[in-house]
Design an enzyme around this catalytic site. Structure first.
Site, short mmCIF file in Angstrom:
data_model
loop_
_atom_site.label_atom_id
_atom_site.label_comp_id
_atom_site.label_asym_id
_atom_site.label_seq_id
_atom_site.Cartn_x
_atom_site.Cartn_y
_atom_site.Cartn_z
N CYS A 7 -86.04 -60.10 -123.59
CA CYS A 7 -86.39 -58.95 -124.81
C CYS A 7 -87.88 -58.74 -125.02
CB CYS A 7 -85.57 -59.49 -125.91
SG CYS A 7 -85.44 -58.21 -127.27
N ASP A 127 -78.74 -66.91 -133.52
CA ASP A 127 -80.23 -66.89 -133.46
C ASP A 127 -80.65 -67.74 -134.62
OD1 ASP A 127 -83.07 -66.68 -132.86
OD2 ASP A 127 -83.11 -64.58 -133.24
O1 LIG Z 1 -88.86 -60.08 -130.73
C1 LIG Z 1 -88.98 -59.72 -131.74
O2 LIG Z 1 -90.43 -59.31 -132.20
C2 LIG Z 1 -87.95 -59.21 -132.48
C3 LIG Z 1 -88.37 -58.79 -133.99
C4 LIG Z 1 -87.28 -58.55 -134.83
C5 LIG Z 1 -85.97 -58.77 -134.51
C6 LIG Z 1 -85.79 -59.44 -133.19
C7 LIG Z 1 -86.48 -59.89 -132.39
N1 LIG Z 1 -86.30 -60.44 -131.31
C8 LIG Z 1 -85.02 -61.07 -130.92
O3 LIG Z 1 -85.25 -62.41 -130.99
C9 LIG Z 1 -84.53 -63.19 -130.20
C10 LIG Z 1 -85.35 -63.84 -129.11
O4 LIG Z 1 -86.43 -64.81 -129.91
P1 LIG Z 1 -87.41 -65.82 -128.88
O5 LIG Z 1 -88.78 -65.19 -129.24
O6 LIG Z 1 -86.85 -65.77 -127.59
O7 LIG Z 1 -87.14 -67.10 -129.83
C11 LIG Z 1 -83.98 -62.16 -129.25
O8 LIG Z 1 -82.75 -61.83 -129.64
C12 LIG Z 1 -84.59 -60.81 -129.54
O9 LIG Z 1 -83.97 -59.84 -129.21
#
Ligand SMILES: O=C(O)c1ccccc1N[C@@H]1O[C@H](COP(=O)(O)O)[C@@H](O)[C@H]1O
Length: 205
Positions: A7, A127
């Site tokens: 992502c 998450d």
């Molecule tokens: O990645 C971003 O900046 C983000 C912003 C707003 C909502 C979701 C976002 N990302 C999501 O977060 C998890 C992964 O996070 P990590 O950095 O691996 O801890 C994943 O679901 C992304 O889609």
């Protein structure tokens, strides 16, 4: 085979990295974030993406019209709702598109996972919070509820996943897919070698 999503792509070269690694899903973050992309950029990158990689749009409290338009014009194939979108919002989105919807759940307790099962969304995404933070939640909460038959909605596991903890996370939670962003970056930018290695590990066992 466990599926993997990479992502937060926001540079042209990130598209080259995923085309080489071939994860199952990639994510374009349309929400406010240091990884935020514009609709114009996503539309330009979409035809460059290998056909076997499914692009997911990540949204936080976005207008239904914007999400549905991106889905229906095939810029994205799935929508990940990472804000306070309620069941009415998801139901309404389902009247505007046939494409799959992922609802992110902030996991602070077992109850968060159990109540997430009632969603009309097609998938859950578990998450630790706001998204993209690089922080994990307590994975033992998943195993505690997973054996109950009513808690079977397929889910993406996200939050602080990286090469060092991926195996342990999968063993603890048995997700449909794993979702990584911070864990495949170096100094805030997607890292080709990390992406290649983690996708290879997921797809080869
Ligand atoms: O990645 C971003 O900046 C983000 C912003 C707003 C909502 C979701 C976002 N990302 C999501 O977060 C998890 C992964 O996070 P990590 O950095 O691996 O801890 C994943 O679901 C992304 O889609």
């Amino acid at each position: 085979m466990r599926k993997i999503k990479i992502c937060g792509l926001f540079r042209d070269c990130d598209i080259d990295y995923v085309n080489e690694a071939r994860p199952d899903f990639i994510g374009f973050v349309f929400a406010k974030s240091r990884r935020q992309v514009s609709v114009v950029w996503a539309e330009a990158m979409r035809p460059r993406l290998k056909s076997e990689i499914t692009p997911v749009g990540v949204f936080v409290n976005e207008s239904l019209e914007k999400v549905a338009k991106l889905l229906n014009d095939n810029t994205i194939e799935m929508a990940q709702l990472h804000g306070d979108e309620n069941e009415n919002y998801i139901r309404e989105l389902k009247t505007l598109t046939n494409k799959p919807i992922i609802k992110a759940v902030r996991v602070l307790s077992e109850e968060d996972i159990v109540s997430g099962q009632h969603t009309v969304a097609d998938f859950l995404l578990l998450d630790n919070g706001a998204g993209g933070t690089g922080e994990s939640f307590d994975w033992s909460l998943v195993s505690q509820v997973k054996n109950q038959e009513q808690n079977q909605k397929p889910f993406f596991l996200a939050g602080g996943l990286m090469a060092d903890n991926l195996e342990q996370a999968i063993l603890a939670t048995s997700p449909y897919a794993v979702d990584l962003s911070s864990g495949v970056e170096t100094d805030g930018l997607k890292d080709r070698a990390k992406i290649l290695e983690i996708v290879r590990r997921m797809h080869n066992g």
